[in-house]
Design a protein around this motif. Structure first.
Motif, PDB file in Angstrom:
ATOM      1  N   GLY A 154       0.787  -1.222   0.000  1.00 34.46           N
ATOM      2  CA  GLY A 154       0.000   0.000   0.000  1.00 34.46           C
ATOM      3  C   GLY A 154       0.817   1.269   0.000  1.00 34.46           C
ATOM      4  O   GLY A 154       1.911   1.335  -0.546  1.00 34.46           O
ATOM      5  N   LYS A 155       0.319   2.290   0.659  1.00 27.91           N
ATOM      6  CA  LYS A 155       0.878   3.629   0.575  1.00 27.91           C
ATOM      7  C   LYS A 155       2.339   3.760   1.001  1.00 27.91           C
ATOM      8  O   LYS A 155       3.085   4.511   0.386  1.00 27.91           O
ATOM      9  N   PRO A 156       2.809   3.062   2.063  1.00 23.35           N
ATOM     10  CA  PRO A 156       4.225   3.212   2.427  1.00 23.35           C
ATOM     11  C   PRO A 156       5.164   2.874   1.279  1.00 23.35           C
ATOM     12  O   PRO A 156       6.134   3.569   1.039  1.00 23.35           O
ATOM     13  N   ILE A 157       4.835   1.781   0.534  1.00 27.10           N
ATOM     14  CA  ILE A 157       5.655   1.403  -0.619  1.00 27.10           C
ATOM     15  C   ILE A 157       5.535   2.455  -1.714  1.00 27.10           C
ATOM     16  O   ILE A 157       6.504   2.852  -2.328  1.00 27.10           O
ATOM     17  N   ASP A 158       4.317   2.947  -1.966  1.00 26.19           N
ATOM     18  CA  ASP A 158       4.096   3.959  -2.986  1.00 26.19           C
ATOM     19  C   ASP A 158       4.905   5.215  -2.678  1.00 26.19           C
ATOM     20  O   ASP A 158       5.477   5.833  -3.574  1.00 26.19           O
ATOM     21  N   LYS A 159       4.964   5.594  -1.406  1.00 21.26           N
ATOM     22  CA  LYS A 159       5.696   6.789  -1.020  1.00 21.26           C
ATOM     23  C   LYS A 159       7.181   6.619  -1.292  1.00 21.26           C
ATOM     24  O   LYS A 159       7.855   7.542  -1.738  1.00 21.26           O
ATOM     25  N   LYS A 160       7.708   5.417  -1.068  1.00 17.46           N
ATOM     26  CA  LYS A 160       9.122   5.158  -1.344  1.00 17.46           C
ATOM     27  C   LYS A 160       9.418   5.312  -2.826  1.00 17.46           C
ATOM     28  O   LYS A 160      10.442   5.867  -3.215  1.00 17.46           O
ATOM     29  N   TRP A 161       8.506   4.795  -3.656  1.00 14.33           N
ATOM     30  CA  TRP A 161       8.730   4.930  -5.090  1.00 14.33           C
ATOM     31  C   TRP A 161       8.571   6.370  -5.548  1.00 14.33           C
ATOM     32  O   TRP A 161       9.285   6.835  -6.445  1.00 14.33           O
ATOM     33  N   TYR A 204      16.388   4.079  -4.372  1.00 13.74           N
ATOM     34  CA  TYR A 204      15.813   3.170  -5.368  1.00 13.74           C
ATOM     35  C   TYR A 204      15.788   1.726  -4.856  1.00 13.74           C
ATOM     36  O   TYR A 204      14.774   1.030  -4.958  1.00 13.74           O
ATOM     37  N   ILE A 205      16.889   1.294  -4.272  1.00 17.07           N
ATOM     38  CA  ILE A 205      16.959  -0.085  -3.762  1.00 17.07           C
ATOM     39  C   ILE A 205      16.041  -0.242  -2.556  1.00 17.07           C
ATOM     40  O   ILE A 205      15.362  -1.263  -2.398  1.00 17.07           O
ATOM     41  N   LYS A 206      15.983   0.766  -1.709  1.00 18.68           N
ATOM     42  CA  LYS A 206      15.079   0.724  -0.553  1.00 18.68           C
ATOM     43  C   LYS A 206      13.623   0.636  -1.000  1.00 18.68           C
ATOM     44  O   LYS A 206      12.790   0.018  -0.330  1.00 18.68           O
ATOM     45  N   ALA A 207      13.303   1.254  -2.133  1.00 17.75           N
ATOM     46  CA  ALA A 207      11.929   1.214  -2.640  1.00 17.75           C
ATOM     47  C   ALA A 207      11.515  -0.196  -3.030  1.00 17.75           C
ATOM     48  O   ALA A 207      10.324  -0.532  -3.004  1.00 17.75           O
ATOM     49  N   TYR A 208      12.472  -1.024  -3.378  1.00 17.27           N
ATOM     50  CA  TYR A 208      12.184  -2.432  -3.675  1.00 17.27           C
ATOM     51  C   TYR A 208      11.986  -3.251  -2.399  1.00 17.27           C
ATOM     52  O   TYR A 208      11.637  -4.421  -2.460  1.00 17.27           O
ATOM     53  N   GLY A 209      12.227  -2.606  -1.249  1.00 16.04           N
ATOM     54  CA  GLY A 209      12.143  -3.318   0.024  1.00 16.04           C
ATOM     55  C   GLY A 209      13.507  -3.681   0.552  1.00 16.04           C
ATOM     56  O   GLY A 209      13.623  -4.479   1.491  1.00 16.04           O
ATOM     57  N   GLY A 210      14.559  -3.120  -0.040  1.00 11.96           N
ATOM     58  CA  GLY A 210      15.919  -3.390   0.389  1.00 11.96           C
ATOM     59  C   GLY A 210      16.640  -4.344  -0.544  1.00 11.96           C
ATOM     60  O   GLY A 210      16.068  -4.880  -1.493  1.00 11.96           O
ATOM     61  N   SER A 211      17.917  -4.542  -0.269  1.00 16.15           N
ATOM     62  CA  SER A 211      18.771  -5.338  -1.155  1.00 16.15           C
ATOM     63  C   SER A 211      18.296  -6.770  -1.311  1.00 16.15           C
ATOM     64  O   SER A 211      18.320  -7.333  -2.409  1.00 16.15           O
ATOM     65  N   LYS A 212      17.852  -7.365  -0.223  1.00 12.52           N
ATOM     66  CA  LYS A 212      17.419  -8.763  -0.284  1.00 12.52           C
ATOM     67  C   LYS A 212      16.197  -8.923  -1.182  1.00 12.52           C
ATOM     68  O   LYS A 212      16.112  -9.859  -1.994  1.00 12.52           O
TER      69      LYS A 212
END
Length: 272
Positions: A49-56, A81-89
């Protein structure tokens, strides 16, 4: 080495078509021209939802600033950019086609440097007798990264074309007939694997955020300049990751390669 600039398409740097581009190559597959569509949705990761959208949104804003020249913080933009994917992993886990192609390429190169180059081609049912280097490497591209179905497939294939161009150069510069190659030397293996990983990460970033660069750059020259800076930055971080890793004795399993991608993304995520 060739470039995949959104303005110039694939060329050898002198305006000539890359000799390793298959006749059926379609550069339109996998280009993300929807600047408002979050790339994580294309990768099958719907986020929460919104938290991910805000990162992008922050990521896209950062790349827009880079393109317009109002920011010079390349390192911070790539980290976001990498954090927006949820981090490196998570970024590594979603690099599905890139990992698959790296596994295939790594195993081929490993076998070509130990068992033999021609034997490795024969194992893949790739004919090499009375054929040019470009013809043989085109078949290898099509075997390792077939015609793309998804955007992720296209990214992996583009990265492989760039990587195979380097192998093509190494063979052609030595003026070697492809039928006369016994085994690939270890130095070649050590160059090719990191180059593929670097190229994949770069092509993926460009697919995700290229529209921001295109829309906000003052002109095409500035856009190409920024792309070059991003590629050089990614190259420097991938080189750091590969220091101390012996590619000639590496295990090219899905688990090992995913871990390798995770390490590369982690170096770029961490602002150190």
């Amino acid at each position: 080495m060739g470039t995949s600039s959104m303005y110039n398409g694939y060329s050898d740097g002198n305006g000539q078509r890359n000799p390793l581009l298959p006749d059926d190559f379609d550069d339109s597959v996998g280009n993300n021209n929807d600047g408002d569509k979050n790339p994580e949705n294309d990768q099958g990761n719907q986020g929460n939802g919104k938290p991910i959208d805000k990162k992008w949104e922050n990521t896209k804003r950062n790349f827009s600033k880079l393109a317009s020249g109002t920011s010079k913080n390349t390192r911070g933009a790539v980290s976001t950019y990498i954090k927006a994917y949820g981090g490196s992993k998570s970024a590594a886990k979603n690099a599905v086609s890139g990992i698959r192609t790296t596994v295939g390429l790594g195993n081929f190169l490993s076998n070509a440097s130990t068992q033999g180059f021609k034997e490795s081609l024969e194992n893949l049912k790739i004919e090499y007798k009375n054929r040019s280097t470009s013809e043989v490497l085109n078949d290898l591209i099509n075997y390792l990264a077939p015609n793309p179905i998804t955007k992720e497939d296209s990214i992996a294939r583009k990265a492989l074309i760039v990587t195979m161009e380097k192998l093509y150069e190494l063979i052609e510069n030595d003026n070697i007939n492809i039928e006369s190659i016994d085994k690939l030397d270890e130095g070649t293996v050590k160059q090719i694997i990191p180059l593929y990983v670097e190229s994949y990460i770069y092509e993926r970033l460009l697919n995700d955020l290229g529209s921001r660069i295109e829309a906000n750059s003052l002109n095409s020259a500035n856009a190409v300049k920024l792309e070059k800076e991003l590629k050089e930055y990614i190259n420097s971080k991938v080189e750091i990751t590969f220091l101390g890793i012996d590619m000639t004795n590496s295990e090219f399993s899905k688990k090992q390669v995913e871990s390798l991608y995770n390490q590369c993304y982690k170096v770029m995520e961490d602002l150190k």
